[in-house]
Design an enzyme around this catalytic site. Structure first.
Site, PDB file in Angstrom:
ATOM      1  N   ARG A 172     -10.338   0.616   9.370  1.00  0.00           N
ATOM      2  CA  ARG A 172      -9.894  -0.762   9.575  1.00  0.00           C
ATOM      3  C   ARG A 172     -10.935  -1.589  10.312  1.00  0.00           C
ATOM      4  NH1 ARG A 172      -4.053   0.438   9.485  1.00  0.00           N
ATOM      5  NH2 ARG A 172      -2.747  -1.360   9.824  1.00  0.00           N
ATOM      6  N   ARG A 230      11.434  -5.199   5.502  1.00  0.00           N
ATOM      7  CA  ARG A 230      11.268  -3.779   5.145  1.00  0.00           C
ATOM      8  C   ARG A 230      12.236  -2.901   5.922  1.00  0.00           C
ATOM      9  NH1 ARG A 230       4.802  -2.632   4.948  1.00  0.00           N
ATOM     10  NH2 ARG A 230       4.989  -2.533   7.199  1.00  0.00           N
ATOM     11  N   ARG A 271      -0.782  -8.592  13.593  1.00  0.00           N
ATOM     12  CA  ARG A 271      -1.396  -7.596  12.694  1.00  0.00           C
ATOM     13  C   ARG A 271      -2.223  -8.284  11.606  1.00  0.00           C
ATOM     14  NH1 ARG A 271       3.840  -4.599  11.127  1.00  0.00           N
ATOM     15  NH2 ARG A 271       2.583  -3.368   9.696  1.00  0.00           N
ATOM     16  N   LYS A 286       0.833  -1.221   0.000  1.00  0.00           N
ATOM     17  CA  LYS A 286       0.000   0.000   0.000  1.00  0.00           C
ATOM     18  C   LYS A 286       0.858   1.258   0.000  1.00  0.00           C
ATOM     19  CE  LYS A 286      -2.536  -0.581   3.714  1.00  0.00           C
ATOM     20  NZ  LYS A 286      -2.049  -1.860   4.250  1.00  0.00           N
ATOM     21  N   ARG A 301      10.832  -0.599  11.314  1.00  0.00           N
ATOM     22  CA  ARG A 301       9.742  -0.228  12.208  1.00  0.00           C
ATOM     23  C   ARG A 301       9.692  -1.163  13.411  1.00  0.00           C
ATOM     24  NH1 ARG A 301       4.236   0.610   8.820  1.00  0.00           N
ATOM     25  NH2 ARG A 301       3.473  -0.574  10.608  1.00  0.00           N
TER      26      ARG A 301
HETATM   27  P1  AMP Z   1       0.066   0.734   9.570  1.00  0.00           P
HETATM   28  O1  AMP Z   1       1.229   1.650   9.380  1.00  0.00           O
HETATM   29  O2  AMP Z   1      -1.139   1.120   8.737  1.00  0.00           O
HETATM   30  O3  AMP Z   1       0.437  -0.716   9.395  1.00  0.00           O
HETATM   31  O4  AMP Z   1      -0.414   0.907  11.091  1.00  0.00           O
HETATM   32  C1  AMP Z   1       0.455   0.617  12.158  1.00  0.00           C
HETATM   33  C2  AMP Z   1      -0.353   0.348  13.427  1.00  0.00           C
HETATM   34  O5  AMP Z   1      -1.122   1.510  13.775  1.00  0.00           O
HETATM   35  C3  AMP Z   1      -1.388  -0.772  13.321  1.00  0.00           C
HETATM   36  O6  AMP Z   1      -0.823  -2.058  13.532  1.00  0.00           O
HETATM   37  C4  AMP Z   1      -2.361  -0.381  14.432  1.00  0.00           C
HETATM   38  O7  AMP Z   1      -1.831  -0.687  15.717  1.00  0.00           O
HETATM   39  C5  AMP Z   1      -2.386   1.139  14.308  1.00  0.00           C
HETATM   40  N1  AMP Z   1      -3.438   1.600  13.363  1.00  0.00           N
HETATM   41  C6  AMP Z   1      -3.246   2.245  12.181  1.00  0.00           C
HETATM   42  N2  AMP Z   1      -4.419   2.532  11.602  1.00  0.00           N
HETATM   43  C7  AMP Z   1      -5.384   2.059  12.424  1.00  0.00           C
HETATM   44  C8  AMP Z   1      -6.805   2.039  12.364  1.00  0.00           C
HETATM   45  N3  AMP Z   1      -7.470   2.571  11.328  1.00  0.00           N
HETATM   46  N4  AMP Z   1      -7.473   1.460  13.396  1.00  0.00           N
HETATM   47  C9  AMP Z   1      -6.813   0.927  14.454  1.00  0.00           C
HETATM   48  N5  AMP Z   1      -5.483   0.898  14.570  1.00  0.00           N
HETATM   49  C10 AMP Z   1      -4.758   1.468  13.559  1.00  0.00           C
END
Ligand code: AMP
Length: 216
Positions: free
Chosen positions: A86, A125, A169, A13, A158
């Site tokens: 999400r 990554r 996740r 993404k 990360r």
């Molecule tokens: P990402 O960078 O999109 O993979 O997000 C990293 C982390 O942020 C996720 O594993 C969640 O802990 C939190 N997170 C990001 N977006 C959301 C969302 N829309 N709802 C809940 N948690 C989120």
């Protein structure tokens, strides 16, 4: 045009988002990026977010919806949401906000990916801490090991890109986020589905063609 970009962690993404911004000039709002910035600031809210993020768990809906609503309100023109919504409740809250502003979604783009590839993709990554450029230790390696080609500074990983957290996740994605795709199917919004196992260029072409068809 306003779109939501969806897909499991590691489906590409982030990479595709960069291409869509170049092509369509969207303002890109990534919930993960917004939360990481808050976490880095060291605020009380950031500390709370870190508890969930470091465990690979979803941040509670009330916090997410409030933070994202604030960010979305500031955007004029094209909008691409990435990582949000999400959960179905987040999707409903977003629909409500956009309907009130009379700016409904034009499309939901879903990048699918083979779960077996995801762990390998994510744990490899790396990112440049200076310019944000993304690499992968085997798939997109830098010229010099662990050093950014552009900035010459060390690459970072990360906190939540380790195998245990990635598996958590993925579970969050299949249980909480896949139902969001079904929710959108039911609303009648235009859906564009792309196979994320294709090459980066192929994935971009399918997405761009789908979105251009919507514009015309
Ligand atoms: P990402 O960078 O999109 O993979 O997000 C990293 C982390 O942020 C996720 O594993 C969640 O802990 C939190 N997170 C990001 N977006 C959301 C969302 N829309 N709802 C809940 N948690 C989120």
């Amino acid at each position: 045009m306003r779109i939501v970009l969806m897909g499991p962690p590691g489906a590409g993404k982030g990479t595709q988002a960069v291409r869509l911004v170049e092509k369509f000039g969207f303002t890109h709002l990534s919930s993960g990026d917004i939360f990481r910035a808050e976490k880095t600031s060291g605020s009380e809210l950031g500390k709370k977010l870190a508890e969930y993020m470091n465990a690979g768990k979803l941040v509670p809906d009330e916090i997410v919806v409030e933070m994202m609503a604030k960010a979305i309100t500031k955007v004029e023109g094209g909008l691409m949401l990435d990582g949000f919504p999400r959960t179905v409740d987040q999707a409903k809250a977003l629909d409500e906000q956009l309907q009130q502003a009379e700016k409904p979604l034009d499309a939901v783009v879903v990048i699918t990916a083979d779960i077996d590839n995801i762990v390998q993709r994510i744990t490899g990554r790396r990112t440049c801490s200076q310019c944000g450029r993304g690499y992968h230790v085997t798939n997109i390696p830098p010229r010099k090991e662990n050093i950014c080609d552009d900035c010459g500074v060390e690459l970072t990983q990360r906190d939540d890109d380790n195998e245990e957290v990635v598996r958590q996740r993925l579970t969050a994605y299949t249980t909480m986020t896949e139902p969001v795709i079904e929710y959108y199917r039911g609303t009648g919004v235009k859906m564009i589905q792309v196979d994320g196992n294709l090459s980066l260029v192929e994935v971009s072409s399918v997405m761009i063609a789908g979105l251009e068809a919507l514009r015309s």
